[in-house]
Design an enzyme around this catalytic site. Sequence first.
Site, PDB file in Angstrom:
ATOM      1  N   ASP A   1      -7.001  -4.221   4.325  1.00 20.27           N
ATOM      2  CA  ASP A   1      -6.770  -3.447   5.548  1.00 20.27           C
ATOM      3  C   ASP A   1      -6.830  -1.943   5.314  1.00 20.27           C
ATOM      4  O   ASP A   1      -7.102  -1.185   6.243  1.00 20.27           O
ATOM      5  CB  ASP A   1      -5.417  -3.807   6.155  1.00 20.27           C
ATOM      6  CG  ASP A   1      -4.256  -3.455   5.225  1.00 20.27           C
ATOM      7  OD1 ASP A   1      -4.316  -3.828   4.037  1.00 20.27           O
ATOM      8  OD2 ASP A   1      -3.297  -2.803   5.675  1.00 20.27           O
TER       9      ASP A   1
ATOM     10  N   THR B   1       0.862  -1.170   0.000  1.00 22.23           N
ATOM     11  CA  THR B   1       0.000   0.000   0.000  1.00 22.23           C
ATOM     12  C   THR B   1       0.900   1.221   0.000  1.00 22.23           C
ATOM     13  O   THR B   1       2.042   1.142   0.441  1.00 22.23           O
ATOM     14  CB  THR B   1      -0.857  -0.026   1.281  1.00 22.23           C
ATOM     15  OG1 THR B   1      -1.699  -1.170   1.253  1.00 22.23           O
ATOM     16  CG2 THR B   1      -1.701   1.216   1.429  1.00 22.23           C
TER      17      THR B   1
ATOM     18  N   ARG C   1     -12.634  -8.622  -2.768  1.00 19.09           N
ATOM     19  CA  ARG C   1     -11.898  -8.684  -1.506  1.00 19.09           C
ATOM     20  C   ARG C   1     -11.733  -7.297  -0.889  1.00 19.09           C
ATOM     21  O   ARG C   1     -11.465  -6.327  -1.584  1.00 19.09           O
ATOM     22  CB  ARG C   1     -10.534  -9.317  -1.752  1.00 19.09           C
ATOM     23  CG  ARG C   1      -9.634  -9.403  -0.502  1.00 19.09           C
ATOM     24  CD  ARG C   1      -8.542  -8.365  -0.559  1.00 19.09           C
ATOM     25  NE  ARG C   1      -7.529  -8.579   0.484  1.00 19.09           N
ATOM     26  CZ  ARG C   1      -6.504  -7.769   0.715  1.00 19.09           C
ATOM     27  NH1 ARG C   1      -6.347  -6.683  -0.033  1.00 19.09           N
ATOM     28  NH2 ARG C   1      -5.628  -8.014   1.670  1.00 19.09           N
TER      29      ARG C   1
END
Length: 460
Positions: free
Chosen positions: A273, A242, A270
């Site tokens: 986080d 990320t 999906r």
Amino acid sequence: MPSAIPPRFIIHGGAGAITRSNLSPAAYLIYSASLLEINRATAFRLAAGASALEAATEAVASLEDNELFNCGRGAVFTRDGEVELEASVMITSPHYHKRTCALTLLRHVKNPIRLAREMLIRGNHDLSGPPNSGGDGDPSGPTGGAQGHCVLSGPAAEDLAREWGLEMRPQRYFWTRRRWEQHRRGLGKQKTATLKGKVRYEGLEVEGDVHEGWLGDDDKNYEKYWGEEEGWDGRSYLPQGTVGCVVLDREGVLCVATSTGGLTNKLTGRVGDTPTVGAGFWAEEWEIRGNSRRSARSRGLSASLDVTYPLARILPEGIRCVLGYCLPGLNGYESVREKGLDDEKKMRSNSLRALALSGTGNGDSFLRTAATRTAAAIARFSPYHTLASAVQQIAGPGGELQRSAGDRWGKTGEGEGGIIGIELEDGVGEIVADFNCGGMFRTWVDEDGRERMMVFKEEY
């Protein structure tokens, strides 16, 4: 709090199984140039008085526009060959009622982080009503925003993006050869042609893997050619990271902004986080009543145990700290009380403390451990832990993320990742970062005002 706090920031561009063997000198130079450019733009914004919210989100928007990074334009593909984007923002300022906004399953928003910012800003209208309404807003009413919601997904979120005038793009905008080939290699479906090149940068010439889009075809600073590459062997760096930015502004406000394309070949639909509060990002502030945590740590609570109970010297530091809290007369503040209440009051004052964190790596592992909120809780509720030590416990080698992988560690990418952050205490912002995997792209300005960019624990 002082009227002007020295601004600080740190940016990360992903983490994972990055090694010197799969990050060529040519690739390193190009990543470095891109990250340092964003570093300078962020520093310029903060010097000009930008807020933490503006500086953090615009830094991430620049990463979203750069196909080097796994977000926005450079996002990875799902198992079905589609792009689904996620982003989030969180701020410590009490002026923003929602504090945090996150998005997932976006397929057409050019800059998801700007949509998250817009949701946060419009949240004041959503929760308080229009100006001059007396604050009687209806969070479930048609206010033209996201109501009182902090997390939205898919078409509903994209409808708001269109309504608010954010830039939209067709799916083909997010297609890049590099990510498509990583997608195919990850599925073991083909041998691919890899772009090789000779790159000249700041007087250096290096040769290695590059890819289309790093530099334009008419750029005279490099030569390119194609070479054969076998399918994924389990050791190459397949992006699962990320991007994110943590900023402290001159008002003492902390903001974290995070954006991602998720895991390479994730299942369509999906949720990772990045849009999950407390897993991939966190920010909070609180007031300490009494001596600052910085001064308390410098005194050392468990030190008094050595004098009163000599046997305590053989106990581990953590147990000694616990005993100091549980047993009367064993904590490090008893001597203050002996001087009288007036003296104690003189030594006590209220202190504002804050922190913000952004994670990168295997998002499912961050979800299982509630990684960023756990690190924040360690720093907040354990007076002898700095944020740096808390992050080390979670994201450092042997930390909670790594342990969460169990016997799968080192085989699937599970548990791999890193965390960046800033801790504000006594009007001073301290940058922290740690990771348990091969490397983490990160850039910041250090205490001496020097630009820094690193991937590994040591310089490249």
